[in-house]
Motif scaffolding. Structure first.
Motif, short mmCIF file in Angstrom:
data_model
loop_
_atom_site.label_atom_id
_atom_site.label_comp_id
_atom_site.label_asym_id
_atom_site.label_seq_id
_atom_site.Cartn_x
_atom_site.Cartn_y
_atom_site.Cartn_z
N LEU A 6 0.24 -1.55 -0.30
CA LEU A 6 -0.44 -0.01 0.18
C LEU A 6 0.78 1.10 -0.30
CD1 LEU A 6 -3.76 0.85 0.19
CD2 LEU A 6 -3.14 0.79 2.68
N LEU A 7 1.89 1.29 0.63
CA LEU A 7 3.13 2.57 1.02
C LEU A 7 3.80 2.36 -0.71
CD1 LEU A 7 4.80 2.77 4.26
CD2 LEU A 7 3.08 3.96 3.67
N ASN A 8 3.74 0.91 -0.77
CA ASN A 8 4.68 1.79 -2.55
C ASN A 8 3.41 2.34 -3.08
OD1 ASN A 8 6.81 0.70 -3.98
ND2 ASN A 8 5.53 -1.07 -4.93
N ARG A 9 2.32 1.80 -3.46
CA ARG A 9 1.72 2.49 -4.19
C ARG A 9 1.25 3.56 -4.80
NH1 ARG A 9 -3.76 -0.62 -5.21
NH2 ARG A 9 -2.41 -2.98 -6.24
N TYR A 10 1.07 3.92 -2.76
CA TYR A 10 0.26 5.28 -3.21
C TYR A 10 2.03 6.91 -2.45
CZ TYR A 10 -4.28 3.52 -3.89
OH TYR A 10 -5.31 2.74 -4.34
N ARG A 11 2.91 5.92 -2.30
CA ARG A 11 4.07 7.23 -1.96
C ARG A 11 4.78 8.40 -2.24
NH1 ARG A 11 6.73 2.43 -5.80
NH2 ARG A 11 7.07 3.34 -7.46
N LEU A 13 1.69 9.97 -3.32
CA LEU A 13 0.15 10.86 -2.72
C LEU A 13 1.12 11.19 -1.12
CD1 LEU A 13 -1.97 11.74 -3.31
CD2 LEU A 13 -3.72 9.59 -2.61
N ILE A 14 1.46 9.81 -0.82
CA ILE A 14 1.97 10.07 0.52
C ILE A 14 2.73 11.35 1.27
CG2 ILE A 14 2.28 8.98 3.36
CD1 ILE A 14 1.41 6.79 1.92
N PRO A 48 9.32 9.47 -0.77
CA PRO A 48 8.96 8.05 -1.75
C PRO A 48 10.04 6.72 -2.22
CG PRO A 48 8.04 10.07 -2.56
CD PRO A 48 9.05 10.67 -0.95
N GLU A 103 10.53 9.62 -8.78
CA GLU A 103 10.57 9.71 -7.67
C GLU A 103 12.06 10.50 -7.21
OE1 GLU A 103 8.35 5.38 -7.43
OE2 GLU A 103 10.18 6.74 -8.40
#
Length: 236
Positions: A6-11, A13-14, A48, A103
């Motif tokens: 989940l972190l990898n997918r939305y890194r 955006l976060i 990211p 990134e």
């Protein structure tokens, strides 16, 4: 494993949401503690890449190449500081995104603002410049993944548009922090005041540099990335 995915997918955006929170604090605090928030934004811009390379550490070659790009961006910004709106750093930031992906393009852009302002002058505008240049490198990297970066015409338009977007992001900070009373009319005037010459000169210089130097520099950067194995998984 699910949380890591989940972190990898939305890194990205976060990281952007966290930076937006710090920008909001700068506006609410009327520019106080801007240096602290600048470094917090820098940390956010690194997240990211950290999450992406959590299981595949960044090589020394990659770190050195990013450092060289940041130094090059700073070196192209500082001498042109006396010319209104002309930002040679934007050309380097766009190339960094195209060569290294979103990134590391984000890191190059945001760090360029912080480092170059050590010469140009730090202030509450620094975190906003970090976000603006970071987004410039990020979007260039996203278009690289979509293969649109191979079109010179597209990249000229992209660079020109970002000349205005960069200015509008800075105008947003100025309007929210210093325009009082803030009405629709005063908000629009804050944007219109910098449209010419600052934003237009930025857009024109971006388009000029891309048209003149993009193709040879893109080939050079990609050759270096391939030859020295700087980022073997850049298309992931």
């Amino acid at each position: 494993m699910k949380q890591s995915s989940l972190l990898n997918r939305y890194r990205l955006l976060i990281a952007l949401l966290l930076m937006a929170v710090f920008l909001l604090f700068i506006v609410l605090l009327k520019g106080k503690h801007y240096l602290l928030f600048s470094f917090m934004c820098l940390i956010c811009s690194l997240l990211p890449a950290y999450w992406r390379f959590e299981h595949d550490p960044i090589s020394t070659q990659t770190l050195m190449f990013v450092a060289v790009l940041i130094a090059l961006a700073v070196a192209t910004r500082v001498p042109l500081g006396a010319i209104p709106g002309v930002q040679g750093a934007s050309f380097v930031v766009i190339l960094s995104g195209v060569s290294l992906g979103p990134e590391l393009g984000f890191i190059t852009g945001s760090t360029t603002a912080l480092v170059s302002n050590m010469f140009m002058g730090q202030g509450p505008w620094t975190p906003w410049q970090m976000v603006a240049w970071g987004l410039m490198g990020l979007t260039a990297g996203l278009f690289m993944k979509a293969r649109l970066s191979h079109s010179l015409i597209f990249m000229i338009v992209f660079a020109c548009v970002w000349g205005y977007l960069f200015g509008w992001i800075m105008d947003l900070w100025y309007a929210l922090a210093y325009v009082s009373p803030l009405t629709i009319k005063s908000f629009i005037l804050a944007f219109a005041a910098s449209f010419f010459p600052f934003d237009t000169f930025h857009a024109a210089s971006n388009a000029f540099l891309i048209a003149l130097f993009y193709k040879p520099w893109e080939k050079l950067f990609h050759r270096l990335v391939t030859k020295y194995n700087i980022l073997p998984d850049k298309n992931q």
